[in-house]
Design a protein around this motif. Structure first.
Motif, PDB file in Angstrom:
ATOM      1  N   GLY A  31      38.289  46.672  35.076  1.00 10.14           N
ATOM      2  CA  GLY A  31      37.853  45.363  35.473  1.00 10.14           C
ATOM      3  C   GLY A  31      37.576  45.183  36.938  1.00 10.14           C
ATOM      4  N   LYS A  32      36.509  44.398  37.230  1.00  9.36           N
ATOM      5  CA  LYS A  32      36.189  44.232  38.603  1.00  9.36           C
ATOM      6  C   LYS A  32      37.364  43.259  39.122  1.00  9.36           C
ATOM      7  CE  LYS A  32      32.783  41.144  40.567  1.00  9.36           C
ATOM      8  NZ  LYS A  32      33.140  41.420  42.083  1.00  9.36           N
ATOM      9  N   PHE A  33      37.688  43.640  40.498  1.00  3.23           N
ATOM     10  CA  PHE A  33      38.699  42.767  41.086  1.00  3.23           C
ATOM     11  C   PHE A  33      38.071  41.596  42.130  1.00  3.23           C
ATOM     12  CE2 PHE A  33      40.548  42.398  45.292  1.00  3.23           C
ATOM     13  CZ  PHE A  33      42.041  41.891  44.998  1.00  3.23           C
ATOM     14  N   THR A  34      38.713  40.329  42.004  1.00  2.00           N
ATOM     15  CA  THR A  34      38.179  39.393  42.836  1.00  2.00           C
ATOM     16  C   THR A  34      39.411  38.722  43.373  1.00  2.00           C
ATOM     17  OG1 THR A  34      36.312  38.852  41.062  1.00  2.00           O
ATOM     18  CG2 THR A  34      36.771  37.367  42.982  1.00  2.00           C
ATOM     19  N   LEU A  35      39.718  38.705  44.801  1.00  5.60           N
ATOM     20  CA  LEU A  35      40.633  37.964  45.521  1.00  5.60           C
ATOM     21  C   LEU A  35      40.455  36.492  45.334  1.00  5.60           C
ATOM     22  CD1 LEU A  35      43.324  38.741  47.009  1.00  5.60           C
ATOM     23  CD2 LEU A  35      41.927  38.548  49.421  1.00  5.60           C
ATOM     24  N   LEU A  36      41.636  35.985  45.175  1.00  4.00           N
ATOM     25  CA  LEU A  36      41.403  34.474  45.135  1.00  4.00           C
ATOM     26  C   LEU A  36      42.341  34.033  46.132  1.00  4.00           C
ATOM     27  CD1 LEU A  36      41.919  33.842  41.193  1.00  4.00           C
ATOM     28  CD2 LEU A  36      39.890  33.936  42.574  1.00  4.00           C
ATOM     29  N   LEU A  37      42.106  32.652  46.881  1.00  3.77           N
ATOM     30  CA  LEU A  37      43.009  32.234  47.947  1.00  3.77           C
ATOM     31  C   LEU A  37      43.301  33.370  49.015  1.00  3.77           C
ATOM     32  CD1 LEU A  37      45.691  30.814  45.369  1.00  3.77           C
ATOM     33  CD2 LEU A  37      43.643  29.662  46.124  1.00  3.77           C
ATOM     34  N   PRO A  38      42.306  33.659  49.543  1.00  2.99           N
ATOM     35  CA  PRO A  38      42.545  34.819  50.705  1.00  2.99           C
ATOM     36  C   PRO A  38      43.453  34.314  51.745  1.00  2.99           C
ATOM     37  CG  PRO A  38      40.248  34.231  50.737  1.00  2.99           C
ATOM     38  CD  PRO A  38      40.881  33.631  49.540  1.00  2.99           C
ATOM     39  N   ASP A  39      43.377  32.843  52.153  1.00  4.43           N
ATOM     40  CA  ASP A  39      44.021  32.365  53.376  1.00  4.43           C
ATOM     41  C   ASP A  39      45.294  31.926  53.040  1.00  4.43           C
ATOM     42  OD1 ASP A  39      41.861  33.049  54.827  1.00  4.43           O
ATOM     43  OD2 ASP A  39      40.731  31.100  54.254  1.00  4.43           O
ATOM     44  N   ASP A  40      45.755  31.917  51.803  1.00  2.00           N
ATOM     45  CA  ASP A  40      46.900  31.360  51.419  1.00  2.00           C
ATOM     46  C   ASP A  40      48.186  32.322  51.957  1.00  2.00           C
ATOM     47  OD1 ASP A  40      48.383  29.338  48.782  1.00  2.00           O
ATOM     48  OD2 ASP A  40      49.514  30.527  50.028  1.00  2.00           O
ATOM     49  N   ASP A  41      49.173  31.830  52.751  1.00  2.79           N
ATOM     50  CA  ASP A  41      50.024  32.748  53.303  1.00  2.79           C
ATOM     51  C   ASP A  41      51.110  33.235  52.552  1.00  2.79           C
ATOM     52  OD1 ASP A  41      51.184  30.382  53.797  1.00  2.79           O
ATOM     53  OD2 ASP A  41      50.991  30.600  55.927  1.00  2.79           O
ATOM     54  N   ARG A  42      51.383  32.538  51.131  1.00  2.00           N
ATOM     55  CA  ARG A  42      52.436  32.821  50.347  1.00  2.00           C
ATOM     56  C   ARG A  42      51.959  33.168  49.069  1.00  2.00           C
ATOM     57  NH1 ARG A  42      55.185  27.373  49.928  1.00  2.00           N
ATOM     58  NH2 ARG A  42      56.785  28.472  48.667  1.00  2.00           N
ATOM     59  N   ILE A  43      50.629  32.836  48.558  1.00  2.00           N
ATOM     60  CA  ILE A  43      50.507  33.207  47.151  1.00  2.00           C
ATOM     61  C   ILE A  43      49.361  34.335  47.027  1.00  2.00           C
ATOM     62  CG2 ILE A  43      49.483  32.449  45.046  1.00  2.00           C
ATOM     63  CD1 ILE A  43      51.734  30.840  45.782  1.00  2.00           C
ATOM     64  N   PHE A  44      49.768  35.334  46.167  1.00  4.01           N
ATOM     65  CA  PHE A  44      48.847  36.642  46.141  1.00  4.01           C
ATOM     66  C   PHE A  44      48.119  36.346  44.767  1.00  4.01           C
ATOM     67  CE2 PHE A  44      48.564  41.292  47.561  1.00  4.01           C
ATOM     68  CZ  PHE A  44      47.359  41.482  47.157  1.00  4.01           C
ATOM     69  N   ALA A  45      46.770  36.290  44.707  1.00  5.68           N
ATOM     70  CA  ALA A  45      46.296  35.760  43.484  1.00  5.68           C
ATOM     71  C   ALA A  45      44.917  36.484  42.963  1.00  5.68           C
ATOM     72  CB  ALA A  45      45.994  34.149  43.317  1.00  5.68           C
ATOM     73  N   TYR A  46      44.659  37.172  42.316  1.00  9.06           N
ATOM     74  CA  TYR A  46      43.480  37.852  42.087  1.00  9.06           C
ATOM     75  C   TYR A  46      42.789  37.691  40.353  1.00  9.06           C
ATOM     76  CZ  TYR A  46      46.436  41.970  41.036  1.00  9.06           C
ATOM     77  OH  TYR A  46      47.285  42.763  40.371  1.00  9.06           O
ATOM     78  N   LEU A  47      41.781  38.066  40.248  1.00  9.95           N
ATOM     79  CA  LEU A  47      41.056  38.108  38.902  1.00  9.95           C
ATOM     80  C   LEU A  47      40.774  39.613  38.671  1.00  9.95           C
ATOM     81  CD1 LEU A  47      38.541  35.018  39.096  1.00  9.95           C
ATOM     82  CD2 LEU A  47      40.730  35.340  37.598  1.00  9.95           C
ATOM     83  N   ARG A  48      40.824  40.147  37.427  1.00 12.12           N
ATOM     84  CA  ARG A  48      40.269  41.234  37.092  1.00 12.12           C
ATOM     85  C   ARG A  48      39.384  40.936  35.734  1.00 12.12           C
ATOM     86  NH1 ARG A  48      43.046  45.908  37.841  1.00 12.12           N
ATOM     87  NH2 ARG A  48      40.900  46.659  37.439  1.00 12.12           N
ATOM     88  N   SER A  49      38.139  41.331  35.867  1.00 12.25           N
ATOM     89  CA  SER A  49      37.364  40.792  34.846  1.00 12.25           C
ATOM     90  C   SER A  49      36.072  42.167  34.396  1.00 12.25           C
ATOM     91  CB  SER A  49      36.297  39.864  35.360  1.00 12.25           C
ATOM     92  OG  SER A  49      36.782  39.161  36.479  1.00 12.25           O
TER      93      SER A  49
END
Ligand code: TEU
Length: 557
Positions: free
Chosen positions: A478-496
């Motif tokens: 899956g393609k990787f997409t980083l979400l919320l790059p500026d959030d200093d506590r949450i690590f979130a991403y999509l794989r599609s």
């Protein structure tokens, strides 16, 4: 990929050191975890200056670890269980005890040119301070040149003086190394992990580089990725049959950048298969200082760097996904929260975040039960040569002992080298006698037996992550997409992929968090994996979840 550091894995014969029969005795444990490939750190004959990364005979097993027959047995038993073996292969340097180097000490020997021998700097007196041929620093402290009074010349060692650099410019060196590797392939190994491989080509003539505050050149740009690197690796690939035989070719590349790794791991180039890189582990020290110059890392930086590697190699090269190995501190102590309250949860969340990325996940022995840093409090407890060199130099330069101890406690390689904690018995089930390096005092609680007995342990979380990767192709492709790059506590991403989309969301903090705005709707999503049994509207401290998004929830990418 599961990395075994054999010295610290399992001692079968009561000599205080781990050994190959010890590994063979634990293969069911690895198979149950779901491991596909074992990477074995060096077991070759060695004087053990750098715990086996100083090889004196590439074709035999050091008696500390057993015999060749034990290695054959390991290969056979792994293959019986459908697992592969990747051998560590140290090609940038040998040990000073290697017969090649012993011969090379004689200036008249044809082996002289197999290493980098150089006279003293022009207009200096050989053997006196500053007479070294170049201003290069060793990665392990001090200068990269050792003086040999007998011949009046110096040899190059980018690591310890016991690890002289081989001269890959000499075709006989290359042929000897390739022939040796072909014999290992015939013996049944399934691939290699090439130690600091991008150091094998140097820019000639060897010359001074930019000097740091200590007058020495620490610039890996000077010594790494030399002009003939790709040529040498292609020749090796072809000669050993790496691509042709579909062997795993893991290249450890010191201070490599995305564009270079993209080229080196592009299958079309027939060079290397996977890249072990360092940028994400360079974020918790002063950018202009050594790894010991402690500085807290920022999650936004870690996300930025990991995302750059995800996107940079996508569709072309291949990442090794790792937070921990025999050279690095324990990840739960470094990036998680190793207090009793959050140790297991944060270890799980680090794993969720790492294992759902694109690439090959590496588990370092003990990581799968959430082993922590060693907790050593005195200098005598440290055995690693890099740590000892650092402590000696820093104390001599006036750093206080408490600062040295703090740096070692955070960064020493021995943090990851304490014996594997198998059970709560006095030597952690590693050995019947006092081991070569102290066991972690917390082995009484954090150990394999306890992890296996607890359905909620870090171990079972790793097992689920591995199973998920085996089941769902999107985790691989899956393609990787980083979400919320500026959030200093949450690590979130999509794989599609065109068919499926996964959302990974992880709270990398010891405080609960609101459900972040800006994530896709999960109301009809399927929760595939989570760290907390009850998924609420927000995220608990160190909570992580993996969702398969419903057809209607998928953000348009
Ligand atoms: O390490 C490569 C490397 O450059 C090291 O400097 C690494 O960054 C360092 O250990 C971090 O403190 C490889 C091996 O993995 C390591 O164990 C060896 O000591 C080294 O090569 C020399 O062979």
């Amino acid at each position: 990929m599961y990395q075994i550091y054999p010295r610290s894995f399992a001692d079968s014969n009561g000599d205080a050191m781990g050994d190959l029969p010890g590994v063979v005795g634990r293969l069911d444990y690895l198979a149950d975890l779901g491991v596909d490939v074992v990477w074995l750190s060096p077991v070759y004959r060695s004087p053990m200056d750098d715990n086996g990364y100083d090889i004196s005979d590439y074709e035999d097993v050091d008696p500390l670890f057993g015999r060749l027959a034990d290695l054959d047995a390991l290969i056979a038993r792994l293959h019986q269980r459908g697992m592969k073996l990747v051998m560590d292969m140290v090609l940038n340097h040998t040990s000073v005890e290697h017969p090649w180097f012993r011969e090379s000490r004689n200036p008249a020997s044809p082996k002289r040119d197999w290493y980098y021998w150089r006279p003293a700097r022009h207009r200096t007196l050989a053997g006196t301070p500053g007479a070294e041929p170049t201003n290069w620093a060793s990665f392990f402290g001090g200068r990269a040149w050792a003086y040999d009074p007998t011949s009046g010349e110096y040899y190059l060692h980018l690591y310890t003086p016991g690890q002289p650099d081989l001269n890959w410019e000499n075709p006989d060196v290359r042929q000897a190394l390739f022939a040796m590797m072909r014999r290992w392939v015939e013996r049944g190994v399934d691939g290699f992990r090439f130690d600091c491989i991008n150091l094998i080509s140097k820019t000639l003539p060897l010359a001074d580089g930019p000097a740091g505050p200590d007058g020495l050149c620490h610039d890996a740009g000077v010594v790494a990725d030399g002009p003939r690197f790709q040529e040498f690796v292609r020749e090796m690939n072809q000669s050993v049959g790496l691509s042709e035989r579909d062997l795993l070719a893991v290249g450890e590349m010191v201070l490599v950048d995305v564009p270079k790794a993209r080229v080196y791991t592009n299958p079309d180039n027939r060079e290397l298969g996977l890249a072990i890189t360092f940028e994400h582990l360079e974020l918790d020290h002063d950018p202009n200082g050594p790894k010991w110059s402690l500085k807290p890392y920022r999650l936004v930086d870690l996300k930025r760097v990991l995302a750059a590697w995800q996107n940079g190699l996508a569709g072309v090269g291949w990442n090794c996904l790792y937070l921990e190995n025999h050279d690095q501190p324990r990840s739960v102590s470094r990036f998680g929260d190793d207090s009793p309250q959050f140790r297991a949860l944060s270890a799980k969340t680090l794993a969720t975040t790492l294992h759902m990325l694109q690439g090959t996940p590496f588990i370092y022995q003990g990581e799968e039960i959430g082993m922590t840093n060693a907790g050593f409090t005195s200098l005598e407890q440290y055995k690693d040569i890099e740590s000892q060199n650092y402590a000696r130099e820093a104390l001599a330069a006036g750093t206080s002992e408490s600062d040295v101890l703090a740096a070692l406690a955070a960064k020493s390689r021995d943090n990851a080298r304490t014996p594997m904690s198998w059970d709560a018995s006095p030597f952690a089930g590693f050995s019947p006698v006092t081991p070569w390096l102290e066991v972690n005092a917390n082995h009484t609680e954090i150990n394999v037996a306890a992890a296996l007995a607890d359905q909620d342990s870090v171990y079972y979380h790793y097992r689920q992550l591995i199973a998920l990767r085996h089941e769902l192709p999107v985790v691989t492709t899956g393609k990787f997409t980083l979400l919320l790059p500026d959030d200093d506590r949450i690590f979130a991403y999509l794989r599609s992929t065109d068919e499926v989309q996964l959302l990974v969301v992880a709270n990398w903090s010891s405080m609960p968090a609101e459900w972040p705005a800006g994530l896709p709707d999960v109301s009809t999503a399927t929760l595939l994996l989570n760290t907390h049994s009850e998924a609420t509207g927000g995220l608990a401290a160190w909570e992580s979840r993996v969702y398969r998004l419903g057809a209607n929830d998928r953000p348009d990418l």
